[in-house]
Design a protein around this motif. Structure first.
Motif, mmCIF file in Angstrom:
data_model
loop_
_atom_site.group_PDB
_atom_site.id
_atom_site.type_symbol
_atom_site.label_atom_id
_atom_site.label_comp_id
_atom_site.label_asym_id
_atom_site.label_seq_id
_atom_site.Cartn_x
_atom_site.Cartn_y
_atom_site.Cartn_z
ATOM 1 N N GLN A 380 -0.837 25.423 52.842
ATOM 2 C CA GLN A 380 0.257 26.048 52.110
ATOM 3 C C GLN A 380 0.828 25.071 51.092
ATOM 4 N N VAL A 381 1.474 25.604 50.082
ATOM 5 C CA VAL A 381 2.058 24.784 49.037
ATOM 6 C C VAL A 381 3.428 24.310 49.514
ATOM 7 N N ALA A 382 3.575 22.980 49.557
ATOM 8 C CA ALA A 382 4.858 22.415 49.977
ATOM 9 C C ALA A 382 5.783 22.229 48.788
ATOM 10 N N ASN A 383 5.273 21.673 47.712
ATOM 11 C CA ASN A 383 6.053 21.451 46.487
ATOM 12 C C ASN A 383 5.195 21.823 45.289
ATOM 13 N N ALA A 384 5.856 22.165 44.193
ATOM 14 C CA ALA A 384 5.180 22.479 42.937
ATOM 15 C C ALA A 384 5.873 21.687 41.825
ATOM 16 N N TYR A 385 5.081 20.935 41.033
ATOM 17 C CA TYR A 385 5.607 20.088 39.965
ATOM 18 C C TYR A 385 5.099 20.635 38.634
ATOM 19 N N LEU A 386 6.049 20.989 37.745
ATOM 20 C CA LEU A 386 5.678 21.513 36.433
ATOM 21 C C LEU A 386 5.315 20.359 35.510
ATOM 22 N N LEU A 387 4.274 20.575 34.705
ATOM 23 C CA LEU A 387 3.786 19.566 33.758
ATOM 24 C C LEU A 387 4.216 19.997 32.365
ATOM 25 N N THR A 388 5.128 19.212 31.790
ATOM 26 C CA THR A 388 5.665 19.540 30.462
ATOM 27 C C THR A 388 5.363 18.483 29.430
ATOM 28 N N HIS A 389 5.209 17.230 29.815
ATOM 29 C CA HIS A 389 4.925 16.146 28.876
ATOM 30 C C HIS A 389 3.416 16.036 28.639
ATOM 31 N N ARG A 390 3.088 15.367 27.562
ATOM 32 C CA ARG A 390 1.655 15.150 27.275
ATOM 33 C C ARG A 390 1.037 14.185 28.264
ATOM 34 N N ASP A 391 1.839 13.248 28.770
ATOM 35 C CA ASP A 391 1.357 12.300 29.777
ATOM 36 C C ASP A 391 2.324 12.341 30.951
ATOM 37 N N VAL A 392 1.800 12.692 32.118
ATOM 38 C CA VAL A 392 2.590 12.775 33.338
ATOM 39 C C VAL A 392 2.088 11.690 34.285
ATOM 40 N N PHE A 393 2.967 10.741 34.654
ATOM 41 C CA PHE A 393 2.594 9.597 35.486
ATOM 42 C C PHE A 393 2.926 9.890 36.943
ATOM 43 N N LEU A 394 1.993 9.450 37.818
ATOM 44 C CA LEU A 394 2.146 9.594 39.261
ATOM 45 C C LEU A 394 2.227 8.211 39.885
ATOM 46 N N GLY A 395 3.119 8.041 40.891
ATOM 47 C CA GLY A 395 3.244 6.755 41.558
ATOM 48 C C GLY A 395 4.202 6.804 42.708
ATOM 49 N N SER A 410 0.081 3.535 44.977
ATOM 50 C CA SER A 410 0.538 2.338 44.268
ATOM 51 C C SER A 410 1.815 2.646 43.492
ATOM 52 N N GLY A 411 2.482 1.576 43.015
ATOM 53 C CA GLY A 411 3.717 1.774 42.261
ATOM 54 C C GLY A 411 3.506 2.660 41.055
ATOM 55 N N SER A 412 2.463 2.416 40.269
ATOM 56 C CA SER A 412 2.052 3.297 39.176
ATOM 57 C C SER A 412 0.582 3.602 39.416
ATOM 58 N N HIS A 413 0.286 4.790 39.869
ATOM 59 C CA HIS A 413 -1.030 5.090 40.445
ATOM 60 C C HIS A 413 -1.989 5.738 39.442
ATOM 61 N N ALA A 414 -1.599 6.874 38.839
ATOM 62 C CA ALA A 414 -2.504 7.619 37.959
ATOM 63 C C ALA A 414 -1.681 8.348 36.908
ATOM 64 N N VAL A 415 -2.395 8.920 35.913
ATOM 65 C CA VAL A 415 -1.743 9.662 34.839
ATOM 66 C C VAL A 415 -2.583 10.888 34.522
ATOM 67 N N ILE A 416 -1.886 12.016 34.262
ATOM 68 C CA ILE A 416 -2.527 13.264 33.843
ATOM 69 C C ILE A 416 -2.105 13.519 32.400
ATOM 70 N N SER A 417 -3.105 13.671 31.498
ATOM 71 C CA SER A 417 -2.826 13.796 30.061
ATOM 72 C C SER A 417 -3.393 15.106 29.542
ATOM 73 N N GLU A 418 -2.660 15.669 28.553
ATOM 74 C CA GLU A 418 -3.109 16.897 27.891
ATOM 75 C C GLU A 418 -3.367 16.594 26.425
ATOM 76 N N ARG A 419 -4.626 16.871 25.967
ATOM 77 C CA ARG A 419 -5.012 16.590 24.592
ATOM 78 C C ARG A 419 -5.793 17.787 24.054
ATOM 79 N N GLY A 420 -5.185 18.480 23.099
ATOM 80 C CA GLY A 420 -5.871 19.590 22.441
ATOM 81 C C GLY A 420 -6.277 20.698 23.365
ATOM 82 N N GLY A 421 -5.463 20.992 24.329
ATOM 83 C CA GLY A 421 -5.788 22.064 25.261
ATOM 84 C C GLY A 421 -6.688 21.632 26.410
ATOM 85 N N ARG A 422 -7.082 20.374 26.478
ATOM 86 C CA ARG A 422 -7.913 19.868 27.572
ATOM 87 C C ARG A 422 -7.103 18.842 28.358
#
Length: 465
Positions: A380-395, A410-422
């Motif tokens: 089941q889904v516990a939380n849902a995080y909306l992605l609004t920025h071009r770069d969303v950092f996880l940590g 880690s303190g700064s673990h990964a990043v999700i980026s949106e570029r040109g619809g991808r």
């Protein structure tokens, strides 16, 4: 020749062990012979013999002539020996040859005649039956013992012929033992033919000693060089060659809690099943998060390929370069399971009464292009995080989406980026890495890390050391 002290067999002077019983042979001192000179059975009666000069050679009688006692070799040179058939005839000089009194002659191994030699009035010992050889290989003169050529001393497969013994008066001739026929081909070490065991005249592979590689003829029970029993060499020759061991195509190394490789699981060429069942090629029976058959790893000369089978807990691959995310992809960050969804690909919930899409809560904010759903243990889904920025950092400490209670993040673990619809996912050099669930068959490279249930495995391509 050296006579064995245990069985009495004659052996070549170069051997240290008896060819018949394997006993150690006495050492031969330089300048001496292994066979002691024959000693007469008793002193001859009559006048004392006059020693003959050393310059006068003694010629033994021809073996084809009638058997008769011979005069002593110590008679004077001016006294002719008695003719055959007249041993008791008086000589012109008044001397008379009297044969030695009968006594219990010493017996030898395999023969019935007393010990002696030509010219002493006794019959020579009947030789042991040996394999005959062609007359062209060993030349023997009448009345003389044949000599083995120096280059054939090591060729023990071909025995040396001996002259037939002459029967003594009142002694029955020993019955001839059946001997094996000799093969006309050579049996030197390195050749391909010798005598077949138990079949006279048949040729087969030579039998070599398993210790010193010396050729052992079929009539001998021990090696003449090292004394190894013949049955050991026959058993080694009859044993089937060991099956070739198939080389491994690679292996999976289990990573322990300290980050070191511990257990190694070999991979064969072809398909390798991985799972919890014992019938798999790689088995993890204690891992309850694995399916009975979790995935298939194909190991070929081309890059290895991984095909997932389990659709519940899944198979994860650690990313080392940015990868593209698609709608429904699942990401592992530490112990968090996150599902990526695109807003335009979401299907709105339909009202069962009106048949129109339902609107829950407020309307969607402007600029939202995706969301991350945190999946719990019950799917089941516990939380849902909306992605609004071009770069969303996880940590765990810094970023837009934080997981402060997860010590594997880690303190700064990964990043999700949106570029040109991808959309792309990139790891920021975290200690425990970022994993993407494998949804279809993918190629593997040397050093890739797989997360299967609770097991972290490193892929090694190629045969190990």
């Amino acid at each position: 020749m050296i006579v064995c002290q245990r069985c009495g067999r004659e052996n070549d002077g170069r051997y240290r062990f008896c060819l018949g019983c394997g006993a150690a042979l006495p050492a031969v001192r330089p300048g001496s012979t292994a066979m002691p000179p024959p000693v007469p059975n008793g002193p001859p009666s009559g006048p004392p013999p006059v020693p003959a000069p050393m310059a006068a050679p003694i010629v033994p009688p021809a073996p084809s002539r009638p058997t008769a006692p011979q005069p002593p070799t110590s008679l004077p040179l001016n006294v002719p020996p008695p003719p055959f058939g007249a041993a008791a005839t008086a000589h012109p000089a008044g001397l008379q040859f009297v044969p030695p009194p009968p006594s219990a002659p010493p017996r030898s191994e395999g023969g019935t005649a007393p010990l002696g030699s030509h010219g002493t009035g006794q019959v020579p010992l009947a030789p042991l039956p040996r394999r005959p050889v062609p007359s062209s290989s060993v030349a023997a003169t009448s009345g003389q013992m044949p000599r083995i050529p120096d280059d054939d001393i090591d060729d023990v497969a071909a025995a040396v012929p001996r002259p037939a013994p002459r029967p003594a008066a009142g002694v029955a001739a020993p019955s001839a033992r059946p001997t094996d026929a000799a093969s006309p081909q050579s049996s030197r070490p390195g050749t391909s033919t010798s005598f077949e065991h138990g079949t006279p005249g048949a040729a087969t592979e030579v039998l070599k000693c398993i210790q010193c590689s010396n050729v052992i003829p079929p009539s001998y029970a021990f090696c003449g060089v090292c004394g190894t029993p013949r049955r050991r060499s026959e058993a080694a020759a009859a044993a089937p060659p060991p099956a070739p061991v198939a080389r491994e195509a690679g292996w999976l190394a289990l990573i322990d809690d300290l980050g070191n490789e511990s257990v190694r699981h070999s991979l064969k060429h072809g398909s390798n099943a991985i799972g919890r069942a014992a019938s798999n090629d790689v088995t993890f029976e204690q891992d309850g998060l694995l399916a009975l058959q979790h995935c298939i790893l194909t190991a070929e000369d081309q890059p290895f390929r991984l095909r997932p089978i389990d659709t519940y807990n899944g198979t994860y691959l650690r990313i080392s370069t940015p990868v593209e995310l698609h709608h429904g992809d699942i990401v592992r960050v530490g112990q968090e399971v996150l599902r990526f969804e695109r807003i335009e690909d979401l299907v709105a919930e339909v009202s069962p009464i009106t048949g129109r899409p339902l609107q829950v809560g407020c309307s969607m904010p402007r600029g939202v292009w995706g969301r991350l759903c945190q999946v719990g243990m019950v799917r089941q889904v516990a939380n849902a995080y909306l992605l609004t920025h071009r770069d969303v950092f996880l940590g765990r400490e810094r970023g837009d989406i934080l997981f402060p209670r997860d010590g594997f993040v880690s303190g700064s673990h990964a990043v999700i980026s949106e570029r040109g619809g991808r959309v792309y996912l990139k790891d920021l050099g975290s200690s425990n890495g970022t994993f993407l669930r494998v949804r279809r068959e993918i190629p593997l490279r040397n050093g890739d890390l797989l997360l299967l249930g609770r097991n972290l495995l490193r892929v090694h391509v190629g045969a190990g050391p």
